[in-house]
Motif scaffolding. Structure first.
Motif, PDB file in Angstrom:
ATOM      1  N   ARG A 547       0.836  -1.196   0.000  1.00  0.00           N
ATOM      2  CA  ARG A 547       0.000   0.000   0.000  1.00  0.00           C
ATOM      3  C   ARG A 547       0.877   1.255   0.000  1.00  0.00           C
ATOM      4  O   ARG A 547       0.626   2.210  -0.742  1.00  0.00           O
ATOM      5  CB  ARG A 547      -0.924  -0.014   1.221  1.00  0.00           C
ATOM      6  CG  ARG A 547      -1.959   1.114   1.225  1.00  0.00           C
ATOM      7  CD  ARG A 547      -2.842   1.059   2.449  1.00  0.00           C
ATOM      8  NE  ARG A 547      -3.633  -0.168   2.471  1.00  0.00           N
ATOM      9  CZ  ARG A 547      -3.438  -1.170   3.316  1.00  0.00           C
ATOM     10  NH1 ARG A 547      -2.479  -1.100   4.236  1.00  0.00           N
ATOM     11  NH2 ARG A 547      -4.176  -2.251   3.270  1.00  0.00           N
ATOM     12  N   SER A 552      -1.443  -1.858  -5.924  1.00  0.00           N
ATOM     13  CA  SER A 552      -2.804  -2.318  -5.651  1.00  0.00           C
ATOM     14  C   SER A 552      -2.815  -3.840  -5.548  1.00  0.00           C
ATOM     15  O   SER A 552      -2.250  -4.530  -6.403  1.00  0.00           O
ATOM     16  CB  SER A 552      -3.733  -1.863  -6.786  1.00  0.00           C
ATOM     17  OG  SER A 552      -5.004  -2.464  -6.667  1.00  0.00           O
ATOM     18  N   LYS A 554      -5.200  -7.134  -5.488  1.00  0.00           N
ATOM     19  CA  LYS A 554      -6.531  -7.662  -5.795  1.00  0.00           C
ATOM     20  C   LYS A 554      -6.536  -9.160  -5.494  1.00  0.00           C
ATOM     21  O   LYS A 554      -5.628  -9.876  -5.906  1.00  0.00           O
ATOM     22  CB  LYS A 554      -6.892  -7.423  -7.261  1.00  0.00           C
ATOM     23  CG  LYS A 554      -6.970  -5.951  -7.643  1.00  0.00           C
ATOM     24  CD  LYS A 554      -7.383  -5.776  -9.083  1.00  0.00           C
ATOM     25  CE  LYS A 554      -7.373  -4.304  -9.497  1.00  0.00           C
ATOM     26  NZ  LYS A 554      -8.328  -3.484  -8.761  1.00  0.00           N
ATOM     27  N   ILE A 574     -10.030  -3.641   1.388  1.00  0.00           N
ATOM     28  CA  ILE A 574     -11.231  -2.947   0.921  1.00  0.00           C
ATOM     29  C   ILE A 574     -11.517  -1.743   1.815  1.00  0.00           C
ATOM     30  O   ILE A 574     -11.231  -1.743   3.004  1.00  0.00           O
ATOM     31  CB  ILE A 574     -12.454  -3.887   0.886  1.00  0.00           C
ATOM     32  CG1 ILE A 574     -12.673  -4.559   2.245  1.00  0.00           C
ATOM     33  CG2 ILE A 574     -12.316  -4.913  -0.204  1.00  0.00           C
ATOM     34  CD1 ILE A 574     -13.930  -5.417   2.286  1.00  0.00           C
ATOM     35  N   ASN A 575     -12.078  -0.704   1.193  1.00  0.00           N
ATOM     36  CA  ASN A 575     -12.455   0.507   1.917  1.00  0.00           C
ATOM     37  C   ASN A 575     -13.708   1.087   1.267  1.00  0.00           C
ATOM     38  O   ASN A 575     -14.368   0.411   0.467  1.00  0.00           O
ATOM     39  CB  ASN A 575     -11.301   1.523   1.907  1.00  0.00           C
ATOM     40  CG  ASN A 575     -10.772   1.782   0.506  1.00  0.00           C
ATOM     41  OD1 ASN A 575     -11.553   1.984  -0.438  1.00  0.00           O
ATOM     42  ND2 ASN A 575      -9.447   1.759   0.349  1.00  0.00           N
ATOM     43  N   ASN A 577     -13.968   3.120  -1.028  1.00  0.00           N
ATOM     44  CA  ASN A 577     -13.827   3.330  -2.469  1.00  0.00           C
ATOM     45  C   ASN A 577     -13.652   2.033  -3.251  1.00  0.00           C
ATOM     46  O   ASN A 577     -13.382   2.056  -4.453  1.00  0.00           O
ATOM     47  CB  ASN A 577     -12.635   4.250  -2.741  1.00  0.00           C
ATOM     48  CG  ASN A 577     -12.823   5.633  -2.156  1.00  0.00           C
ATOM     49  OD1 ASN A 577     -13.914   6.186  -2.239  1.00  0.00           O
ATOM     50  ND2 ASN A 577     -11.781   6.180  -1.543  1.00  0.00           N
ATOM     51  N   SER A 578     -13.754   0.888  -2.571  1.00  0.00           N
ATOM     52  CA  SER A 578     -13.571  -0.388  -3.259  1.00  0.00           C
ATOM     53  C   SER A 578     -14.661  -1.354  -2.826  1.00  0.00           C
ATOM     54  O   SER A 578     -15.361  -1.120  -1.841  1.00  0.00           O
ATOM     55  CB  SER A 578     -12.193  -0.972  -2.944  1.00  0.00           C
ATOM     56  OG  SER A 578     -12.063  -1.238  -1.557  1.00  0.00           O
ATOM     57  N   ASP A 599     -10.535  -0.524 -11.198  1.00  0.00           N
ATOM     58  CA  ASP A 599      -9.823   0.195 -10.142  1.00  0.00           C
ATOM     59  C   ASP A 599     -10.482   0.008  -8.779  1.00  0.00           C
ATOM     60  O   ASP A 599      -9.800  -0.017  -7.752  1.00  0.00           O
ATOM     61  CB  ASP A 599      -9.738   1.691 -10.470  1.00  0.00           C
ATOM     62  CG  ASP A 599      -8.720   1.976 -11.563  1.00  0.00           C
ATOM     63  OD1 ASP A 599      -7.799   1.145 -11.733  1.00  0.00           O
ATOM     64  OD2 ASP A 599      -8.858   3.001 -12.246  1.00  0.00           O
ATOM     65  N   LYS A 600     -11.815  -0.115  -8.762  1.00  0.00           N
ATOM     66  CA  LYS A 600     -12.535  -0.205  -7.496  1.00  0.00           C
ATOM     67  C   LYS A 600     -12.743  -1.640  -7.019  1.00  0.00           C
ATOM     68  O   LYS A 600     -13.134  -1.854  -5.876  1.00  0.00           O
ATOM     69  CB  LYS A 600     -13.895   0.496  -7.620  1.00  0.00           C
ATOM     70  CG  LYS A 600     -13.783   2.011  -7.824  1.00  0.00           C
ATOM     71  CD  LYS A 600     -15.146   2.667  -7.830  1.00  0.00           C
ATOM     72  CE  LYS A 600     -15.025   4.176  -7.971  1.00  0.00           C
ATOM     73  NZ  LYS A 600     -16.353   4.839  -7.955  1.00  0.00           N
ATOM     74  N   ILE A 601     -12.505  -2.606  -7.892  1.00  0.00           N
ATOM     75  CA  ILE A 601     -12.672  -4.015  -7.499  1.00  0.00           C
ATOM     76  C   ILE A 601     -11.438  -4.480  -6.736  1.00  0.00           C
ATOM     77  O   ILE A 601     -10.333  -4.476  -7.262  1.00  0.00           O
ATOM     78  CB  ILE A 601     -12.896  -4.913  -8.731  1.00  0.00           C
ATOM     79  CG1 ILE A 601     -14.212  -4.557  -9.416  1.00  0.00           C
ATOM     80  CG2 ILE A 601     -12.898  -6.384  -8.321  1.00  0.00           C
ATOM     81  CD1 ILE A 601     -14.476  -5.328 -10.699  1.00  0.00           C
ATOM     82  N   SER A 602     -11.636  -4.869  -5.486  1.00  0.00           N
ATOM     83  CA  SER A 602     -10.532  -5.377  -4.666  1.00  0.00           C
ATOM     84  C   SER A 602     -10.550  -6.889  -4.542  1.00  0.00           C
ATOM     85  O   SER A 602      -9.509  -7.510  -4.342  1.00  0.00           O
ATOM     86  CB  SER A 602     -10.585  -4.756  -3.265  1.00  0.00           C
ATOM     87  OG  SER A 602     -10.320  -3.370  -3.322  1.00  0.00           O
TER      88      SER A 602
END
Length: 898
Positions: A547, A552, A554, A574-575, A577-578, A599-602
């Motif tokens: 981080r 990133s 995934k 995850i947060n 935004n994800s 970008d948002k898929i964790s």
């Protein structure tokens, strides 16, 4: 035909086999000829010539080859004209090519041999087979299609099979499908169609999977390359090579260097032609000679030391990573991993230990420590109402059979009561008579065992807490407490196994369904355990490091969404935004829509091999540098296509290891972050080397042009130029590639795939260095600012130019605006080599007059030269201090505004 469809008799008939007697040895040999042998065919091994040709295609090597041809042509031309050719430069370029290729081949060959040795360590598993109407053990390589094999708990499936008979059978297919839970299998299942997904073929077993529960007889339907495992392995061999980010950057750099050399040659050629025709030329006797000398500049502009520095740096990192239990199969992966900005990781066995572990239990009250387990009924339930077994390996319990049962058995074995009583779970089993067993089934979701314990007939039940609670008489208040604890555990994606018992007062008929129901009503609730697959201890820090480094992470897993989400929460992946998605939610999305979400898929749960590969392709297409980690066959296609494929050496399948660039021999995820740090260090060292080389090139070209324009002769003799070239491309320059890692490497953003290897800041340093050296050099060349004697001038210019390069190397060590004093003593090899080089320069100047055409210099001149050349560092330090001061002021102002 698809062997999972139709009845068993047709399958046996198709394969020419008999369930009762199996194949004869002769029939087995015939089937081997018809269906193949039970071995994966090896990919065609590249010959040494092919490997050398592949290495020669590297962009910088290709440019060197072009430069060598030019150099050879120039010297042959000079020899043809009756002049004295100098093949030393030609030999030097060839040496650089040979050294670079040799290092690459040796290091990759060394890693490949280690990998092959690793594969040879695989045990030649013996399989129980019915042949010639009798049961025998034969090596798995000798199995043929049509063989009747007998498997039981703990066995590895040696080939694809259709079930003939099965008893409470379950198989772990996680390595093939990504599903971490064992899959129930049943020989009685018959499909009447041929489009059943692999994960739902309940009457089939597949090569490479494990029997976790029960036993079976099965007929082999496919062997070797024809198995599902073999098909994936074959597809991997067909994948085409894609260029790594380093190869792409060196390719672009090669074009820049070539353009620079050609433009410099054109400028100098034009100037000399104008001089030759307009004013006459005392230096060159013909236009062809002017052309040849201009072409030589193209060769001089080529940094022939770059391939060597690349190969040496990567080789050093291969050795470093080997010491950290990371086997590098492809040498360039050492640098490529430094550019990674996305890691797509499997969960089971990669982020987690792939080992179910009891984390707590309830026996009337909650216990966080499983070692406190001492409830007699729960312990008897755990020991007697299970089929799995344990064995010890390297101080840890390994499970034979269902991993859930293995985990609760291990919890008992590690309990304080087990230690004080001295009774193992096997002792408990031998001490008590098991009267009847109702095995676990996915429909019933529980298992029941009736045992004679201390002269009492007791029915023990374990399974899903929802079902077990319905069997028990519990007060509403207690039920509310239990349900709250269970909900909390499940909300953290923990698996809950509940236990209950009942003392039987009368004999019953275990075969009667209504009697069976009596065993599971009005029971006493004994409690439950919570089970989790623990995250590897090193993963938490590794994820945090990623981080901070702008990488990133995934998770692409075949596991359930709730489990994957819980792991991601624990790792803070995850947060707000994800988010987490299931594969079925995105599989039918067009690439354009999925690309917008990436970008948002964790976390992607229930990932398939095809979806993992698709995700990697989309990430690479948008410019990301992708690393894929995994251990299963289902991970292998994505591992192969990634920029850096990383396989687990212990838990990983052979197919995933074969597909990878790096194999983690100890399965430590933390090694990945260390490798990224080393890779970034290598990349920065390449940049230091390039600043140094291009500064030398620029200053050399500028001094030649200005000397020509000023009507002065070339400031250097032939052997002096050779010595300068050795400094530029030899050991002094190469030591920049050994610069130790900077502390802040993992706090910087990853280098983008399409980024130039030479940044704007680097160009500023190159131009500053080149112009400053040229100005100071020409001041001496034109105005003799040091006041040397006429006979000392050529030696002074020669020594000045060498010392400028040596001192400028210290400026090149810092890519930013830090002072050279900050890390001055870190690179001790560089300090030693540069000291030795300066001593050699003194010896050449003072005592090498006959060879290098130098004249000894007075001590005062040596002092003047050093102080004069030190202006280069002094000016650089002043500029950097000013920039740092301006930066501090901006930070202070921003802080005040905030």
């Amino acid at each position: 035909m698809e062997f999972y469809s139709g009845n068993r008799e047709n399958v046996l008939k198709k394969l020419g086999s008999s369930q009762k007697s199996g194949l004869t040895n002769e029939e087995a040999e015939e089937n081997k000829l018809k269906y193949g042998v039970n071995q994966f065919s090896q990919g065609k091994k590249e010959s040494l010539i092919v490997q050398i040709m592949a290495a020669l295609k590297e962009p910088m090597i290709f440019i060197l080859i072009f430069a060598s041809f030019i150099t050879l042509f120039v010297n042959l031309y000079i020899m043809y004209k009756g002049g004295k050719p100098d093949f030393i430069e030609y030999a030097g370029i060839l040496a650089a090519i040979v050294l670079s290729v040799a290092i690459t081949l040796v290091m990759e060959g060394r890693s490949q041999k280690a990998f092959e040795t690793l594969n040879k360590l695989k045990e030649n598993i013996a399989v129980k087979v019915r042949r010639n109407n009798e049961v025998m053990l034969i090596p798995q390589q000798k199995i043929a299609a049509g063989d009747i094999i007998l498997l039981e708990t703990g066995d590895k499936v040696p080939a694809d099979c259709r079930l003939l008979d099965s008893v409470s059978l379950a198989a772990d297919e996680s390595s093939l499908t990504g599903e971490s839970k064992p899959v129930k299998k049943d020989a009685a299942v018959i499909f009447d169609k041929e489009d059943i997904p692999l994960a739902e073929r309940y009457n089939m077993l597949y090569c490479g999977c494990y029997i976790t529960e029960g036993s079976c007889a099965a007929v082999v339907t496919a062997v070797g390359d024809s198995t599902e495992l073999g098909k994936i392995a074959f597809e991997l061999r067909e994948k085409k090579h894609t260029k790594t980010p380093l190869e792409e950057k060196l390719d672009r750099l090669g074009k820049i260097v070539t353009i620079f050399g050609v433009l410099a040659a054109l400028v100098i050629f034009s100037i000399q032609i104008i001089q030759y025709y307009a004013f006459g030329n005392t230096v060159h006797s013909s236009v062809s000679e002017i052309f040849i000398n201009s072409i030589v500049l193209i060769v001089a502009a080529v940094p022939e030391g770059l391939p060597t520095i690349v190969a040496v740096s990567l080789a050093v990192n291969v050795i470093k990573m080997a010491k950290e239990n990371a086997l590098v199969k492809k040498i360039v992966a050492c640098e490529t991993i430094g550019s990674v900005n996305v890691i797509c990781s499997d969960k089971t066995g990669t982020l987690t230990e792939n080992r179910m572990t009891v984390t707590g239990f309830y026996d009337g009250e909650w216990h966080d420590d499983p070692r406190e387990l001492d409830s007699g009924y729960m312990i008897h339930n755990i020991c007697l109402n299970t089929n799995s077994n344990l064995y010890m390996e390297n101080g840890n319990y390994k499970f034979v059979g269902n991993p859930t049962e293995g985990s609760i058995l291990a919890a008992y074995e590690n309990s304080n009561l087990r230690e004080s009583s001295g009774k193992s779970y096997t002792d408990e089993r031998s001490d008590h008579e098991i009267i009847h067993v109702f095995p676990f089934s996915s429909e019933l979701k529980h298992m029941t065992t009736v045992s004679n314990v201390d002269s009492k007939i007791v029915s023990y039940v374990k399974g899903s807490p929802e079902l077990i609670l319905k069997m028990c008489d519990i007060s509403d208040e207690k039920l509310e407490e239990i349900n709250r604890l269970i909900y909390d555990a499940q909300d953290q994606a923990m698996r809950v196994i509940a236990f209950a018992h009942k003392i039987l007062e009368e004999k019953i008929d275990y075969g009667a369904e209504e009697e069976h129901d009596k065993l599971e009503e009005h029971m006493n609730f004994d409690g439950f355990v919570t089970i989790t697959d623990p995250i590897r201890s090193e993963v938490f820090k590794a994820v945090e490091t990623c981080r901070e480094a702008g990488i990133s992470l995934k998770i692409l897993t075949g596991d359930h969404l709730v489990t994957a989400r819980a792991i991601a929460k624990q790792l803070n992946i995850i947060n707000e935004n994800s988010f987490v998605v299931s594969a079925h939610e995105i599989e039918k999305m067009p690439d354009s829509e999925l690309n917008e979400m990436l970008d948002k898929i964790s976390v992607i749960a229930r990932s398939t091999p095809a979806l993992k590969l698709r995700i990697v392709k989309l990430l690479k297409a948008r410019g990301s540098v992708v690393a894929v980690t995994g251990d299963g066959v289902n991970d292998a296609p994505a591992i192969k296509y990634a920029d850096v494929g990383i396989a687990m050496g212990i838990s990983g399948t052979e197919v995933s290891k074969e597909a990878s660039d790096i194999v983690l021999l100890n399965d430590s995820f933390a090694v990945i972050t260390k490798a990224i740090q080393w890779g970034r260090g290598i990349y920065q060292n390449f940049q230091r080397f390039m600043i140094f080389q291009l500064t030398v090139n620029l200053s050399a070209v500028l001094t030649v042009i200005l000397s020509i324009l000023s009507g002065l002769p070339s400031p250097f003799e032939a052997l002096q130029l050779l010595w300068i070239n050795i400094i530029m491309d030899g050991p002094p320059a190469l030591t920049l590639g050994l610069e130790p890692l900077r502390e802040d490497l993992m706090k910087e953003k990853p280098v983008e795939r399409d980024a130039q290897i030479i940044t704007k800041r680097m160009w500023i340093k190159i131009i500053y260095g080149g112009i400053t050296i040229t100005v100071l050099f020409m001041l001496q060349n034109l105005f003799n600012v040091l006041g040397v004697y006429p006979e000392e001038q050529r030696s002074t210019l020669f020594t000045m130019f060498v010392l400028f390069q040596l001192l400028n190397a210290f400026n090149c060590r810092e890519l930013g605006y830090e002072s050279i004093t900050k890390n001055f003593k870190q690179n001790k090899i560089m300090l030693g080599v540069f000291t030795l080089t300066f001593i050699l320069q003194i010896l050449i100047t003072q005592y090498g007059g006959k060879v290098f055409e130098t004249h000894p210099l007075r001590l005062i001149i040596w002092i003047k030269i050093f102080l004069y050349c030190f202006i280069l560092i002094l000016l650089s330090e002043i500029i950097k201090a000013a920039v740092r001061g301006k930066g501090h002021k901006l930070e202070k102002a921003a802080a005040q505004i905030n």
